[in-house]
Design an enzyme around this catalytic site. Structure first.
Site, short mmCIF file in Angstrom:
data_model
loop_
_atom_site.label_atom_id
_atom_site.label_comp_id
_atom_site.label_asym_id
_atom_site.label_seq_id
_atom_site.Cartn_x
_atom_site.Cartn_y
_atom_site.Cartn_z
N THR A 260 -14.95 -99.10 -0.09
CA THR A 260 -13.72 -98.53 -0.65
C THR A 260 -13.95 -97.70 -1.90
OG1 THR A 260 -13.32 -100.56 -1.94
CG2 THR A 260 -12.32 -100.42 0.25
N ASP B 29 -27.10 -102.90 -0.70
CA ASP B 29 -26.37 -103.41 -1.86
C ASP B 29 -26.78 -104.84 -2.19
OD1 ASP B 29 -25.20 -104.31 0.54
OD2 ASP B 29 -23.22 -104.52 -0.39
#
Length: 239
Positions: A10, A94
């Site tokens: 997002t 990540d």
């Protein structure tokens, strides 16, 4: 100067590092291509490293890759942390970067690394042996959306605020308490269980919901919204 990019589901975070110092940071929605390029044109950097677990077809990223070389670390990269993982090809950059950032922030420590984004990851870093293992669970918004999507009558809850106490007194408040307290109990349960096995366990959190969760738990984690960027910077320096 190294430009580190953390592209999530997002948001896109940018960090400009000089050695280990984060000099500039910026956050964009991934669809803001022109805003991103206007900002990129305003900075100077020598190298670029990227973790991308979001969209593979973002226009700004395609354009950037046409202009510069971007290093994308994976489980086969030279890394500052030891680990064993059964499905290396599916291991997100990540998560790797968050591990590396955590040992930079908390060296020689046993650490529970929690990334509270679209999903929540709970990863254990042992001070001698590196990454031990971890779990992946639905994130805050995903839990609310799932209850609405997979039922006929449960509403989509947009407010995550809960009143004191463990129990709701309406359908909406019961859903709020169920999701928010469920995540708190989940986090505290992992921390309590792992603390019994690993001495002086510390907790570090990152991700969009990290501050919201950290304010409601008794374990008092360190919140670092730039943890993945710091980890990417660590990785870049040893390539």
């Amino acid at each position: 100067m190294i430009l580190c990019i953390d592209c999530g589901n997002t948001r896109v975070k940018f960090g400009l590092f000089e050695k280990n110092d984060l000099k500039v940071n910026k956050v964009f929605s991934p669809e803001k291509t022109e805003e991103i390029f206007d900002w990129l044109d305003s900075i100077e950097f020598d190298d670029c490293i990227l973790s991308n677990v979001g969209s593979k077809n973002t226009e700004w990223l395609d354009r950037l890759k046409d202009e510069i070389d971007i290093y994308e670390p994976d489980a086969y990269s030279n890394l500052p942390i030891k680990f064993k993982y059964g499905s290396k090809d599916s291991l997100g950059g990540d998560r790797i970067a968050a591990w590396c950032g955590s040992i930079q922030q908390m060296p020689k420590s046993n650490i529970l690394v929690v990334n509270a984004g679209t999903c929540i990851t709970y990863d254990l870093i042992e001070k001698e042996n590196g990454f031990i293992g971890g779990n992946i669970a639905p994130g805050l918004n995903m839990r609310f959306r799932a209850m609405n999507h997979f039922t006929v009558r449960l509403p989509l809850i947009k407010s995550h605020q809960v009143n004191p106490g463990s129990l709701g007194t309406s359908t909406e408040s019961a859903m709020q308490h169920g999701v928010v307290n469920g995540i708190i109990y989940e986090l505290e349960g992992y921390f309590r269980e792992l603390s019994s096995q690993y001495s002086d366990l510390k907790c570090i959190m990152t991700g969009g919901d990290a501050d919201f969760i950290a304010q409601r738990t008794t374990i008092k984690p360190l919140v670092d919204q730039f943890l993945v960027l710091r980890g990417l910077n660590e990785i870049a320096h040893i390539q």
